[in-house]
Enzyme design. Sequence first.
Site, PDB file in Angstrom:
ATOM      1  N   ASN A 154       0.930  -1.339  -0.162  1.00 27.99           N
ATOM      2  CA  ASN A 154      -0.100  -0.040  -0.159  1.00 27.99           C
ATOM      3  C   ASN A 154       0.800   1.254  -0.022  1.00 27.99           C
ATOM      4  O   ASN A 154       0.476   2.461  -0.468  1.00 27.99           O
ATOM      5  CB  ASN A 154      -0.941   0.063   1.123  1.00 27.99           C
ATOM      6  N   GLY A 230       2.059  -5.380   8.040  1.00 29.16           N
ATOM      7  CA  GLY A 230       1.045  -6.214   7.336  1.00 29.16           C
ATOM      8  C   GLY A 230      -0.329  -6.364   8.279  1.00 29.16           C
ATOM      9  O   GLY A 230      -0.385  -5.617   9.167  1.00 29.16           O
ATOM     10  N   SER A 231      -0.758  -7.793   8.098  1.00 28.00           N
ATOM     11  CA  SER A 231      -2.266  -7.871   8.872  1.00 28.00           C
ATOM     12  C   SER A 231      -1.738  -8.258  10.054  1.00 28.00           C
ATOM     13  O   SER A 231      -0.659  -8.789  10.305  1.00 28.00           O
ATOM     14  CB  SER A 231      -2.967  -8.734   7.943  1.00 28.00           C
ATOM     15  N   THR A 233      -3.107 -10.903  11.533  1.00 23.40           N
ATOM     16  CA  THR A 233      -3.029 -12.150  11.666  1.00 23.40           C
ATOM     17  C   THR A 233      -1.565 -12.861  11.176  1.00 23.40           C
ATOM     18  O   THR A 233      -1.197 -13.493  11.879  1.00 23.40           O
ATOM     19  CB  THR A 233      -4.172 -12.797  10.631  1.00 23.40           C
ATOM     20  N   GLY A 235       0.994 -10.934  11.308  1.00 21.64           N
ATOM     21  CA  GLY A 235       1.934 -10.430  12.319  1.00 21.64           C
ATOM     22  C   GLY A 235       1.975 -11.341  13.302  1.00 21.64           C
ATOM     23  O   GLY A 235       3.083 -11.531  14.044  1.00 21.64           O
ATOM     24  N   GLU A 252       4.101  -3.868  12.638  1.00 16.79           N
ATOM     25  CA  GLU A 252       3.290  -2.651  12.302  1.00 16.79           C
ATOM     26  C   GLU A 252       2.070  -3.267  11.646  1.00 16.79           C
ATOM     27  O   GLU A 252       1.948  -3.746  10.482  1.00 16.79           O
ATOM     28  CB  GLU A 252       3.893  -1.745  11.461  1.00 16.79           C
ATOM     29  N   CYS A 286      -3.180   1.571   6.623  1.00 13.10           N
ATOM     30  CA  CYS A 286      -3.446   1.178   8.163  1.00 13.10           C
ATOM     31  C   CYS A 286      -3.987   2.159   8.796  1.00 13.10           C
ATOM     32  O   CYS A 286      -4.418   1.836  10.041  1.00 13.10           O
ATOM     33  CB  CYS A 286      -2.432   0.252   8.442  1.00 13.10           C
ATOM     34  N   GLU A 466       7.864   3.102  14.337  1.00 15.08           N
ATOM     35  CA  GLU A 466       8.613   3.392  13.233  1.00 15.08           C
ATOM     36  C   GLU A 466       8.879   4.914  13.019  1.00 15.08           C
ATOM     37  O   GLU A 466       8.224   5.716  13.712  1.00 15.08           O
ATOM     38  CB  GLU A 466       8.014   2.742  11.764  1.00 15.08           C
TER      39      GLU A 466
END
Length: 498
Positions: A154, A230-231, A233, A235, A252, A286, A466
């Site tokens: 993204n 990422g997601s 799940t 993660g 993240e 996100c 981050e």
Amino acid sequence: MMDTTSLRCLNYIDGQWVERSTSDESRNPADWREIIATFPSSDADDVDKAVAAARRAYQTWRVFPAPVRAELVHRVGELLLQRKPELANLMSREMGKPLTEALGDVQEGVDCAFYYAGEGRRLFGQTTPSELNNKFAMTVRVPIGVCALITPWNFPIAIPCWKALPALVCGNTIILKPARDTSACATVLTEIFQEAGLPPGVVNLIHGSGEVVGRALLEHPDIDLVSFTGSSTTGAEVGATCGRTHKRVCLELGGKNAQIVMEDADLELALEGALWGAFGTTGQRCTATSRLLLHREIKAEFTTKLLEQTSKLRLGAGADAETQVGPLVNSSQLERVKNYLEVAGNEGAKVLIGGEVATGEQFQHGYFFLPTILDGVTPKMRIAREEIFGPVLALIEINSFEEAIAVLNDTPYGLSSSIYTRDVNRAFRAMRDLEAGITYINGPTIGAEVHLPFGGVKQTGNGHREAGSAALDVFTDWKTIYVDFSGRLQRAQIDNRQ
Ligand code: UN1
């Protein structure tokens, strides 16, 4: 290297572009007939080679003076700036975001480069008195080692830059594993790293799937750190594997961000914010606003205006200058959004606008979903709690400031949050009480700046941040140094407390 006619992307290992037989492809989400790039579906052997190269390079790179490392990072920023229009164009075609947003994405990489280039001359540690005479105490930042950076589609330039640039300035070597949907963008970024003069092995690029390449990186005994966006799940799995293999891990993850609009808000401003927060990047951030908490006194009026503005949003290919909302990135994202609309229907929410795949000739070969607003949503519904990652905004009515805070906090996530109010007391209470890594007052939930910490609480992450100077805490360890210049054995806690 990338061949500009066929966009054939290769792996980059130890300063060489490496040929490989098996290949995968990324396609234009606005017109899936167009293949943007082909790239290798790499495997654990490729990962092994990249890790070996990164490990070798680490021994020299870690002792390069930090200001010299930072100069190369500065050069990355200059080259990104030079290639900004070309890269933005490629990005729009490869993952669908409108050109203006793609330019912003590249700019975020440039900003990041210039920010961390300055950090090369800081990287401050501390000095502090010793409890003993003739003894000196200080802390210095030391690099971690070989870092695997697993990045999403993204923000195909910004997010790899958030991770790679501080990692490099701090003296780490890296292996970038970009999302398959944005392999071409990652390849151009790697070309820029090469052209900037980063020595062989310092930056490596391995294309491929999360299941194979991602997993091989997580399991590899010679990787010291994993930074993953990422997601939640995925993660959770990344975190579990890194726990088992003793790696530092920075996660993240998802968000279910809300914007509160109180009855005293500047409604025009709140409206603009909601539209941008919910439908910018087609809701695929996100930080996207996926819940709008409207005070009952203004809900009807606000909703009318919101629908009017939403109906005017121009959906189209990212590369088209008129486009305000682009396609979703791929068929599985489209399926995901369609499924959530079904869930919304089953839960009793009402579609006020959108709610379906866009029809019409210009949309027939793309993953276009209409900007969607759902009403009658209650905080316990799945659509109020789960990350959708698409152009879907859920309206929730609230009766008071206290209720707004409680509802906003009532999700497993905690990335970004926003409140529109003209009451300074409410603004300060929101700053204190919203459970999120980021709070905006009178601004939308999206648009974080690179010199401030970025990240969230609860299931959004694992406590790291981050960007900004906070990223230095991810990519360095503290080393504590004591220098005893007394010429004799001094025993702390004993020699000075007789
Ligand atoms: C993301 O969606 O993963 O704050 C990052 C923002 C952007 C970054 C989003 N600067 O919306």
